[in-house]
Write an enzyme that holds these catalytic residues in place. Structure first.
Site, PDB file in Angstrom:
ATOM      1  N   GLU A 297      24.929  36.791  -5.465  1.00 54.01           N
ATOM      2  CA  GLU A 297      25.545  37.185  -6.863  1.00 54.01           C
ATOM      3  C   GLU A 297      25.074  37.749  -7.840  1.00 54.01           C
ATOM      4  OE1 GLU A 297      28.979  34.033  -8.006  1.00 54.01           O
ATOM      5  OE2 GLU A 297      27.333  32.887  -7.878  1.00 54.01           O
TER       6      GLU A 297
ATOM      7  N   HIS B 114      21.732  35.071  -7.983  1.00 55.15           N
ATOM      8  CA  HIS B 114      21.822  33.576  -7.681  1.00 55.15           C
ATOM      9  C   HIS B 114      22.141  34.057  -6.091  1.00 55.15           C
ATOM     10  CE1 HIS B 114      24.287  30.454  -7.175  1.00 55.15           C
ATOM     11  NE2 HIS B 114      23.030  29.946  -6.741  1.00 55.15           N
TER      12      HIS B 114
ATOM     13  N   ASN C  55      29.907  28.761  -7.369  1.00 56.37           N
ATOM     14  CA  ASN C  55      29.902  27.462  -7.945  1.00 56.37           C
ATOM     15  C   ASN C  55      31.197  27.179  -8.964  1.00 56.37           C
ATOM     16  OD1 ASN C  55      27.467  26.147  -6.362  1.00 56.37           O
ATOM     17  ND2 ASN C  55      26.320  27.673  -7.821  1.00 56.37           N
TER      18      ASN C  55
ATOM     19  N   SER D  19      22.299  29.045 -11.239  1.00 58.42           N
ATOM     20  CA  SER D  19      23.438  28.407  -9.779  1.00 58.42           C
ATOM     21  C   SER D  19      24.622  28.546 -11.016  1.00 58.42           C
ATOM     22  CB  SER D  19      23.038  27.639  -9.098  1.00 58.42           C
ATOM     23  OG  SER D  19      22.952  26.684  -9.755  1.00 58.42           O
TER      24      SER D  19
END
Length: 297
Positions: A151, A139, A189, A118
């Site tokens: 992702e 991800h 993130n 992540s």
């Protein structure tokens, strides 16, 4: 591409294995001990039962999904015939680099090596292999069988061919892939973790309580889950690890983890998985109860 290997049988690993197997890929699920794998299979079974009860899956499809998963306790055996390996181990740089060195040694030359990281650099991970063009980030979001986003992170050396294959594969899983470049935290993130960190600072500085902070974000910003509850759900240790990656990667103090988060992780209060974070969690209960530490006197 039909043979998939998944490294790690925790929350993300078993969700990734479940998703590929449900779409009729052959999946080798790999972990270091059999009890962890047995627990993962039980979790997958329960999640499939939930899909059956909702009418999104038939009993026959559940059976086929489970049949599509084989477990292994060694990387060498688990990846030897894989077309794609998805690493979903703990968010630890040293561990991931060790895994990718092993994957590069044992996986077929044509195999793509993907990480579910992540926040950790795909370029850094690829650098320990001799196939940088075939290393990429996938991800997934938690819970994997439900959440649509993937992702897809391109490292410095990731080829167009590898990227196109993973984008197409993600669509075959009925996901929505979004291509992003390799910078700390990627997109999800880099935006999410500072918000969670700021929510923790808001609590730490006494601006408002746990319930109040989460209620403001849910009702005022239409978030389905408040940031403190979401942090518990992600795992406070995972949030801390990602913030450290952001802080180290950018050298910007705005990413520095809140001292309260650091202390909670040190005390073993890591969220839902340990039974307590900002909230208490009891088996089978859906009621949110603020942790005693944060209750108003």
């Amino acid at each position: 591409m039909k043979q998939i290997a998944v490294i790690g049988s925790g929350t993300m690993g078993n969700g990734i294995a479940h998703t590929f197997a449900q779409f009729n890929y052959q999946v080798n699920l790999i972990d270091i001990n059999q009890p962890a794998l047995d627990k993962a299979l039980a979790t997958i079974g329960k999640n499939l039962d939930r899909q059956v009860s909702k009418g999104t899956l038939t009993i026959e499809q559940k059976a086929v999904t489970l049949q599509n998963i084989t477990t292994f306790t060694t990387i060498e055996e688990g990846v030897k015939n894989a077309d794609l390996i998805v690493e979903a181990a703990t968010e630890n740089v040293e561990l991931k680099l060790k895994i990718f060195k092993d994957l590069d040694q044992y996986a077929p030359a044509h195999a793509i090596l993907a990480s579910n990281t992540s926040s950790i650099s795909i370029t850094q991970i690829a650098a320990v292999t001799k196939r940088g063009d075939k290393v990429i980030g996938m991800h997934f979001m938690n819970p994997v069988p439900v959440m649509k986003l993937v992702e897809v992170i391109r490292g410095y050396a990731t080829s167009d061919e590898t990227t196109n294959i993973i984008m197409s594969l993600s669509q075959n899983l009925e996901k929505v892939p979004v291509e992003v470049n390799d910078y700390p935290g990627f997109v999800a993130n880099r935006i999410l973790m500072p918000m969670i960190n700021e929510a923790i600072y808001t609590l730490y500085e006494g601006v408002a309580g746990v319930y109040e902070i989460d209620t403001v974000m849910k009702l005022g910003m239409a978030h389905p889950m408040g940031p403190l509850q979401l942090a518990d759900f992600i795992g406070l240790d995972v949030c801390l690890a990602i913030l450290k990656v952001l802080h180290d990667g950018f050298g910007n103090p705005k990413y520095a983890p809140c001292p309260l988060l650091v202390n909670m992780v040190a005390a073993g209060k890591k969220g839902a998985k340990t039974g307590e974070g900002f909230y208490h969690y009891t088996t089978g209960s859906k009621e949110l109860i603020v942790s005693d530490k944060f209750k108003k006197s």
